[in-house]
Design a protein around this motif. Structure first.
Motif, PDB file in Angstrom:
ATOM      1  N   PHE A 148       0.985  -1.214  -0.157  1.00  0.00           N
ATOM      2  CA  PHE A 148      -0.021  -0.113   0.001  1.00  0.00           C
ATOM      3  C   PHE A 148       0.820   1.271   0.123  1.00  0.00           C
ATOM      4  O   PHE A 148       0.544   2.341  -0.707  1.00  0.00           O
ATOM      5  CB  PHE A 148      -0.892   0.051   1.306  1.00  0.00           C
ATOM      6  N   ASP A 161      -7.579  -3.526   8.072  1.00  0.00           N
ATOM      7  CA  ASP A 161      -8.569  -4.578   7.315  1.00  0.00           C
ATOM      8  C   ASP A 161      -7.976  -4.844   6.145  1.00  0.00           C
ATOM      9  O   ASP A 161      -7.888  -6.037   5.416  1.00  0.00           O
ATOM     10  CB  ASP A 161      -9.828  -3.791   7.470  1.00  0.00           C
ATOM     11  N   ALA A 162      -7.313  -3.594   5.236  1.00  0.00           N
ATOM     12  CA  ALA A 162      -7.061  -3.953   4.044  1.00  0.00           C
ATOM     13  C   ALA A 162      -5.912  -4.971   3.959  1.00  0.00           C
ATOM     14  O   ALA A 162      -5.939  -5.699   2.941  1.00  0.00           O
ATOM     15  CB  ALA A 162      -6.678  -2.663   3.268  1.00  0.00           C
ATOM     16  N   GLN A 165      -7.104  -8.316   4.353  1.00  0.00           N
ATOM     17  CA  GLN A 165      -7.765  -8.743   3.039  1.00  0.00           C
ATOM     18  C   GLN A 165      -6.902  -8.963   2.032  1.00  0.00           C
ATOM     19  O   GLN A 165      -6.941 -10.298   1.264  1.00  0.00           O
ATOM     20  CB  GLN A 165      -8.603  -7.722   2.464  1.00  0.00           C
ATOM     21  N   ILE A 166      -5.721  -8.354   1.745  1.00  0.00           N
ATOM     22  CA  ILE A 166      -4.902  -8.621   0.861  1.00  0.00           C
ATOM     23  C   ILE A 166      -4.022 -10.081   1.150  1.00  0.00           C
ATOM     24  O   ILE A 166      -3.617 -10.892   0.170  1.00  0.00           O
ATOM     25  CB  ILE A 166      -3.693  -7.615   0.763  1.00  0.00           C
ATOM     26  N   THR A 252     -12.614  -7.646  -2.793  1.00  0.00           N
ATOM     27  CA  THR A 252     -11.181  -7.718  -2.584  1.00  0.00           C
ATOM     28  C   THR A 252     -10.243  -7.965  -3.795  1.00  0.00           C
ATOM     29  O   THR A 252      -9.480  -7.355  -4.089  1.00  0.00           O
ATOM     30  CB  THR A 252     -10.844  -8.824  -1.445  1.00  0.00           C
ATOM     31  N   ALA A 255     -10.284  -5.181  -5.953  1.00  0.00           N
ATOM     32  CA  ALA A 255      -9.439  -4.046  -5.383  1.00  0.00           C
ATOM     33  C   ALA A 255      -8.035  -4.493  -5.821  1.00  0.00           C
ATOM     34  O   ALA A 255      -7.230  -3.887  -6.163  1.00  0.00           O
ATOM     35  CB  ALA A 255      -9.650  -3.953  -3.992  1.00  0.00           C
ATOM     36  N   PHE A 256      -7.826  -5.920  -5.754  1.00  0.00           N
ATOM     37  CA  PHE A 256      -6.494  -6.448  -5.801  1.00  0.00           C
ATOM     38  C   PHE A 256      -6.086  -6.119  -7.234  1.00  0.00           C
ATOM     39  O   PHE A 256      -5.036  -5.752  -7.554  1.00  0.00           O
ATOM     40  CB  PHE A 256      -6.397  -7.750  -5.336  1.00  0.00           C
ATOM     41  N   ILE A 260      -3.103  -3.673  -7.514  1.00  0.00           N
ATOM     42  CA  ILE A 260      -1.833  -4.389  -7.190  1.00  0.00           C
ATOM     43  C   ILE A 260      -1.601  -5.055  -8.391  1.00  0.00           C
ATOM     44  O   ILE A 260      -0.213  -5.178  -8.704  1.00  0.00           O
ATOM     45  CB  ILE A 260      -2.139  -5.574  -6.034  1.00  0.00           C
TER      46      ILE A 260
ATOM     47  N   VAL B 153     -15.195   1.534  -7.961  1.00  0.00           N
ATOM     48  CA  VAL B 153     -13.962   2.013  -7.335  1.00  0.00           C
ATOM     49  C   VAL B 153     -13.361   0.919  -6.602  1.00  0.00           C
ATOM     50  O   VAL B 153     -14.131   0.091  -5.997  1.00  0.00           O
ATOM     51  CB  VAL B 153     -14.363   2.991  -5.967  1.00  0.00           C
ATOM     52  N   PRO B 154     -12.085   0.674  -6.673  1.00  0.00           N
ATOM     53  CA  PRO B 154     -11.482  -0.292  -5.781  1.00  0.00           C
ATOM     54  C   PRO B 154     -11.597  -0.155  -4.260  1.00  0.00           C
ATOM     55  O   PRO B 154     -11.139   1.119  -3.930  1.00  0.00           O
ATOM     56  CB  PRO B 154      -9.888  -0.283  -6.239  1.00  0.00           C
ATOM     57  N   VAL B 155     -12.125  -1.037  -3.486  1.00  0.00           N
ATOM     58  CA  VAL B 155     -12.338  -0.715  -2.019  1.00  0.00           C
ATOM     59  C   VAL B 155     -11.541  -1.630  -1.233  1.00  0.00           C
ATOM     60  O   VAL B 155     -11.967  -2.685  -1.274  1.00  0.00           O
ATOM     61  CB  VAL B 155     -13.898  -0.679  -1.725  1.00  0.00           C
ATOM     62  N   TRP B 156     -10.616  -1.208  -0.621  1.00  0.00           N
ATOM     63  CA  TRP B 156      -9.776  -1.896   0.541  1.00  0.00           C
ATOM     64  C   TRP B 156     -10.309  -1.766   1.859  1.00  0.00           C
ATOM     65  O   TRP B 156     -10.641  -0.556   2.070  1.00  0.00           O
ATOM     66  CB  TRP B 156      -8.469  -1.496   0.429  1.00  0.00           C
ATOM     67  N   GLY B 157     -10.342  -2.583   2.515  1.00  0.00           N
ATOM     68  CA  GLY B 157     -10.991  -2.490   3.958  1.00  0.00           C
ATOM     69  C   GLY B 157     -12.342  -2.701   3.760  1.00  0.00           C
ATOM     70  O   GLY B 157     -13.157  -2.858   2.729  1.00  0.00           O
ATOM     71  N   ARG B 158     -13.292  -2.660   5.066  1.00  0.00           N
ATOM     72  CA  ARG B 158     -14.599  -2.740   5.202  1.00  0.00           C
ATOM     73  C   ARG B 158     -15.307  -1.514   4.115  1.00  0.00           C
ATOM     74  O   ARG B 158     -15.010  -0.633   4.305  1.00  0.00           O
ATOM     75  CB  ARG B 158     -15.083  -2.597   6.721  1.00  0.00           C
ATOM     76  N   GLN B 255      -4.512   9.722   3.847  1.00  0.00           N
ATOM     77  CA  GLN B 255      -4.797   8.363   3.334  1.00  0.00           C
ATOM     78  C   GLN B 255      -6.445   8.757   2.494  1.00  0.00           C
ATOM     79  O   GLN B 255      -6.181   8.264   1.434  1.00  0.00           O
ATOM     80  CB  GLN B 255      -4.805   7.331   4.008  1.00  0.00           C
TER      81      GLN B 255
END
Lengths: 284, 283
Positions: A148, A161-162, A165-166, A252, A255-256, A260, B153-158, B255
């Motif tokens: 990140f 949390d992210a 998840q990763i 997830t 997002a990945f 990433i 939108v890429p959402v990382w986290g809850r 962030q």
């Protein structure tokens, strides 16, 4: 008990920490799997009690294997990953020093709390899962923070949390056995911490240990319902949450893929994925 | 006492959610409206919610939302409705609609303070702001779910934390007064709602207390002067933000700012945004 743990760890922990490849695959593919932007270090512990663990980890080339595992990553700067004695049960990422640190203290703690060989927790989580899975999930969580930071990834939710998840998402990309061991291990990790400090800290940047158990298990069930359906059957993952786990996994994955994957060498990733990574206790 | 409370609520209704003072803006210039947002007030079946329904309609809360969201470029239409849900929340499903529940607004009303809340000799929040702040954040939170979906939108986290942080970030972009009133208002509501609340650790949503700290932290991180009373040194025994959390709030704000700029800002019309930012909100 300690002797049993030590003997067990001596036989297999280091071999299995982070996906040791099978011997045959290793001889053919290993030379190509290098990441010049990852440096590793085993820092010799001050206390004698960690000396054995240090020697085992070093002998089994755990960090070398981690570096191979992370070889497809295209990093703009060099990331240092080290094992170290920290005098606290912890692992962390320092953006200032661009380094991931896994503490011997944490691995030692997990060894001591892991269930006995023939008494898996809830009939699900074995001793191997508890130790190997914990360490893999912890390392990947910290590497997640590093990614990140280094890749300037947009994180809209809580970064902690992210990072879970990763780690969970990566753990699910290497077949059912590795998924099972590592997700079980992550669940054990956070069940253990939930028991150790039952008072929740809602003001913390981390979710509570109880919540983190569900983050990992839900990702597992969402990514591979068949492999993790017993968590739902045994009501360890409530059906209400389970119903949304596929969406959580897809969130997830998206997002990945968006943030990433552009920094991953796809050909090298295929090599890493096609290897027969082995998390067995004896490394066979 | 009951009558007084009711009178206060009725008086407060006039200030509900992003009321605009500028006459021209209140009429709404044709360009200042997001044509991709369709809004509906669904008449509640339970008559207990009828007064809320009528107040929201009268105050044109959803019409103002269309105006507020004018700069947002959405690839297709989405419906935003206020409806009776049978629960405080109705989960957003891909494609919509966005639903704000009368039940949740009812909770906000019930938990609002009877008058100003003081911190020493200064006020922190008022009944009006507790209503407005909580409603504004609730609406923006629910809309954020749709934005994540429609803009991929890429959402990382809850996702619920992300929606809260986006909502909090947005209200911090409209000057100190709007920031103060909405943040302290929603903080009051979340603080009250978290008291004695049973926490379901398996829930996909964060605990209400966690929402409280998340929103306060980005507010404090955005402007440690304006929100200085939250700092551990200033808040004394109350301890709004413990030192361990407060020390990273600047980072947390940076962030979400960076995340917003990378993922949502490319879909915001900068000229329209300036116009919307130049308006007077919450007056």
């Amino acid at each position: 008990m300690h002797r049993i743990v030590a003997a067990w760890a001596s036989a297999g922990l280091a071999t299995t920490l982070l996906a040791a490849p099978c011997a045959q695959a290793q001889t053919t593919a290993a030379p190509e799997l290098k990441n010049p932007r990852i440096s590793i270090d085993y820092v010799e512990p001050r206390r004698a009690r960690y000396q054995g663990l240090y020697e085992r980890l070093k002998k089994r080339q755990v960090l070398e294997q981690l570096a191979q595992f992370l070889s497809p990553l295209k990093l703009p700067l060099t990331l240092r990953i080290k094992f170290e004695e920290c005098e606290m049960i912890n692992a962390d990422y320092s953006p200032l020093n661009l380094r991931v640190r896994i503490c011997y203290d944490l691995i030692d703690f997990m060894e001591r709390h892991a269930p006995p060989e023939n008494a898996p927790i809830n009939g699900l989580i074995t001793r191997k899962d508890a130790i190997v899975g914990t360490v893999v999930s912890v390392i990947l969580h910290e590497v997640g923070h590093a990614l990140f930071d280094l890749l300037d990834v947009p994180v809209l939710g809580k970064e902690e949390d992210a990072a879970d998840q990763i780690a969970g998402f990566i753990m699910l990309q290497f077949g059912k056995d590795i998924a099972r061991t590592t997700i079980n291990g992550a669940a054990f990790d956070w069940v253990t911490f939930a028991s150790a400090s039952p008072k929740p800290h809602f003001d913390d940047v981390h979710s509570t240990p109880q919540q983190r158990v569900y983050t990992f298990v839900c990702l597992g069930y969402g990514g591979d319902p068949d492999t993790f359906k017993d968590y739902v059957e045994k009501e360890l993952l409530p059906r209400e949450r389970a119903a949304n786990c596929k969406n959580e996994y897809e969130q997830t994955k998206r997002a990945f893929t968006t943030t990433i994957l552009p920094y991953i060498d796809v050909d090298m990733m295929k090599q890493v994925q096609s290897r027969s990574w082995d998390l067995s206790v004896d490394g066979k | 006492m009951k009558l007084i409370v009711r009178a206060t609520v009725l008086a407060c209704a006039a200030t509900w959610s992003v009321a605009i003072t500028t006459p021209a803006a209140a009429q709404g210039s044709p360009e200042l409206r997001n044509s991709q947002i369709e809004t509906v007030y669904v008449e509640p079946k339970d008559t207990a919610f009828t007064p809320i329904y009528e107040r929201l309609r009268k105050r044109r809360v959803l019409e103002q939302l269309e105006l507020f969201l004018a700069p947002l470029r959405l690839p297709r239409k989405v419906q935003v409705k206020i409806d009776q849900c049978g629960a405080p929340f109705a989960d957003y499903k891909p494609g919509g609609p966005v639903t704000i529940c009368y039940e949740y607004i009812d909770q906000i009303e019930k938990l609002a303070p009877g008058g100003p809340v003081l911190f020493g000799s200064a006020w922190i929040t008022t009944r009006d702001d507790a209503l407005v702040g909580a409603v504004v954040i609730t609406v923006l939170h629910e809309v954020a779910h749709a934005v994540f979906d429609l803009l991929k939108v890429p959402v990382w986290g809850r996702e619920d934390d992300a929606a809260d942080k986006v909502a909090g970030f947005i209200v911090l972009q409209f000057g100190k007064e709007v920031a103060w009133r909405t943040i302290t208002g929603v903080a009051w509501f979340l603080s009250q709602a978290s008291e004695n609340a049973r926490v379901n650790y398996a829930d996909i949503r964060p605990a209400t207390a966690q929402r409280f700290y998340n929103i306060l932290c980005i507010a404090y991180g955005s402007d440690t002067k304006t929100f200085g009373f939250l700092s551990p040194s200033a808040s004394g025994q109350t301890v709004y933000l413990p030192a361990k959390r407060a020390e990273d709030c600047k980072y947390e704000y940076a962030q979400i700012k960076s995340g917003f700029e990378k993922t949502i800002m490319p879909n915001v019309d900068p000229d329209l945004l300036k116009k919307v930012q130049a308006m007077e909100w919450l007056k």
